[in-house]
Design an enzyme around this catalytic site. Structure first.
Site, mmCIF file in Angstrom:
data_model
loop_
_atom_site.group_PDB
_atom_site.id
_atom_site.type_symbol
_atom_site.label_atom_id
_atom_site.label_comp_id
_atom_site.label_asym_id
_atom_site.label_seq_id
_atom_site.Cartn_x
_atom_site.Cartn_y
_atom_site.Cartn_z
ATOM 1 N N LYS A 1 0.888 -1.287 -0.035
ATOM 2 C CA LYS A 1 0.028 0.132 -0.009
ATOM 3 C C LYS A 1 0.867 1.252 0.016
ATOM 4 O O LYS A 1 2.166 1.095 -0.431
ATOM 5 C CB LYS A 1 -1.146 0.034 1.140
ATOM 6 N N GLU B 1 -9.596 -0.711 -2.219
ATOM 7 C CA GLU B 1 -9.364 0.749 -1.763
ATOM 8 C C GLU B 1 -9.369 1.641 -3.300
ATOM 9 O O GLU B 1 -9.764 2.575 -3.041
ATOM 10 C CB GLU B 1 -7.868 0.549 -0.992
ATOM 11 N N GLU C 1 -11.459 -11.048 -1.047
ATOM 12 C CA GLU C 1 -10.815 -9.852 -0.040
ATOM 13 C C GLU C 1 -12.190 -9.497 0.550
ATOM 14 O O GLU C 1 -12.483 -8.439 -0.031
ATOM 15 C CB GLU C 1 -10.168 -8.817 -0.385
ATOM 16 N N GLY D 1 -7.712 -4.942 6.911
ATOM 17 C CA GLY D 1 -6.953 -3.677 7.933
ATOM 18 C C GLY D 1 -7.924 -3.737 8.965
ATOM 19 O O GLY D 1 -7.593 -2.739 9.941
ATOM 20 N N SER E 1 -6.813 -9.279 6.643
ATOM 21 C CA SER E 1 -6.214 -9.531 8.084
ATOM 22 C C SER E 1 -5.487 -10.746 8.077
ATOM 23 O O SER E 1 -5.643 -11.623 9.234
ATOM 24 C CB SER E 1 -7.146 -9.203 9.029
HETATM 25 P P1 PGA Z 1 -4.560 -6.517 5.305
HETATM 26 O O1 PGA Z 1 -4.882 -6.016 3.822
HETATM 27 O O2 PGA Z 1 -3.889 -7.742 5.206
HETATM 28 O O3 PGA Z 1 -4.094 -5.355 6.118
HETATM 29 O O4 PGA Z 1 -6.087 -6.560 5.827
HETATM 30 C C1 PGA Z 1 -4.948 -6.986 2.684
HETATM 31 C C2 PGA Z 1 -5.121 -6.187 1.429
HETATM 32 O O5 PGA Z 1 -5.774 -5.005 1.497
HETATM 33 O O6 PGA Z 1 -4.615 -6.537 0.447
#
Ligand code: PGA
Length: 253
Positions: A11, A97, A167, A173, A213
């Site tokens: 990210k 996102e 996801e 997150g 996560s």
């Molecule tokens: P995360 O993000 O492991 O922090 O939940 C996963 C992603 O957005 O690809």
């Protein structure tokens, strides 16, 4: 047998120096002779220095986004061919996102998948429902729409060459993970839809990652599910020890 894939989505984190330090730590601990395919997806300015740092390793490079036009007056955008020339083999497309903050829709995702494949990149197409959609019990409808439109510009043979990342948005997150059973249910649905539209062989070949996560403590149970072929890792991939533990959890299967 589908080779397991672990991709780290950095990210918007790390300067060039910090990124190189993280890569050095990852390579130092990286399990020799592993059968896991590992990809790191740092921000654009880090791609070339990290490509150079990865030269003598089997860890591969990916980007977090791509624009679908080939070239031109599109200030701020990066093409698939540019990513290829910077050493990328993979590119994340349609991350939640991007969908949430940059108004990407399934049609944009379809154009980006096409552009990525045309340039020789393997797209990692992200799909997944929001919390209100899970509560409204429309998970399969949402995922089905994202799949159908997102892959609409691909041939059956091309479909099996891409990677899908399921996801659930409510798990990204947040520290909240889908249980292995919840994830497997959706992964199985995705594979069955690919089978229905593109045939058994392509459904058997395509890799479907889980993201949201994933941590060292929950990774092994998720990766043990029959239709989970690895993970797209956010937060935990910024820590070399945790990232390597997740790679090892994929290996133990
Ligand atoms: P995360 O993000 O492991 O922090 O939940 C996963 C992603 O957005 O690809």
């Amino acid at each position: 047998m589908r080779a397991k894939l672990i991709a780290g989505n950095w990210k918007m984190h790390k300067s060039v120096d910090q990124g190189l330090e993280l890569i050095a730590q990852i390579l130092e601990q990286y399990p020799a002779g592993t059968n896991i395919e590992t990809v790191v997806c740092p921000p654009f300015p880090l791609l070339v220095p990290i490509r150079d740092a990865l030269k003598r390793s089997s860890v591969k490079l990916g980007a977090q986004d791509v624009y679908y036009r080939k070239e031109g007056a599109f200030t701020g955008q990066v093409s698939a061919a540019m990513l290829r020339s910077a050493g990328c083999q993979y590119v994340i497309v349609g991350h939640s996102e991007r969908r949430q903050y940059f108004n990407e829709d399934d049609n944009t995702v379809a154009l980006k998948l096409r552009a990525a494949l045309d340039a020789g990149l393997t797209p990692i197409m992200c799909i997944g429902e929001r919390l209100e959609e899970r509560k409204a019990k429309v998970v399969f409808d949402v995922v089905d729409r994202q799949l159908r439109i997102g892959m609409s510009a691909l041939s059956a043979a091309e479909v099996s060459s891409i990677v899908i990342a399921y996801e659930p948005v409510w798990a990204i997150g947040t520290g909240e993970t889908a249980t292995p059973a919840q994830a497997q249910e959706v992964h199985q649905f995705i594979r069955s839809e690919i089978n229905r539209r593109y045939g058994l062989e392509n459904a058997g070949k395509i890799r479907i990652l889980y993201g949201g996560s994933v941590k060292p403590g929950n990774a092994a149970a998720l990766f043990a599910m029959p239709d989970i072929d690895g993970g797209l890792i956010g937060g935990a991939c910024l820590n070399a020890i945790e990232f390597i533990q997740i790679v090892q959890a994929a290996e133990q299967k």
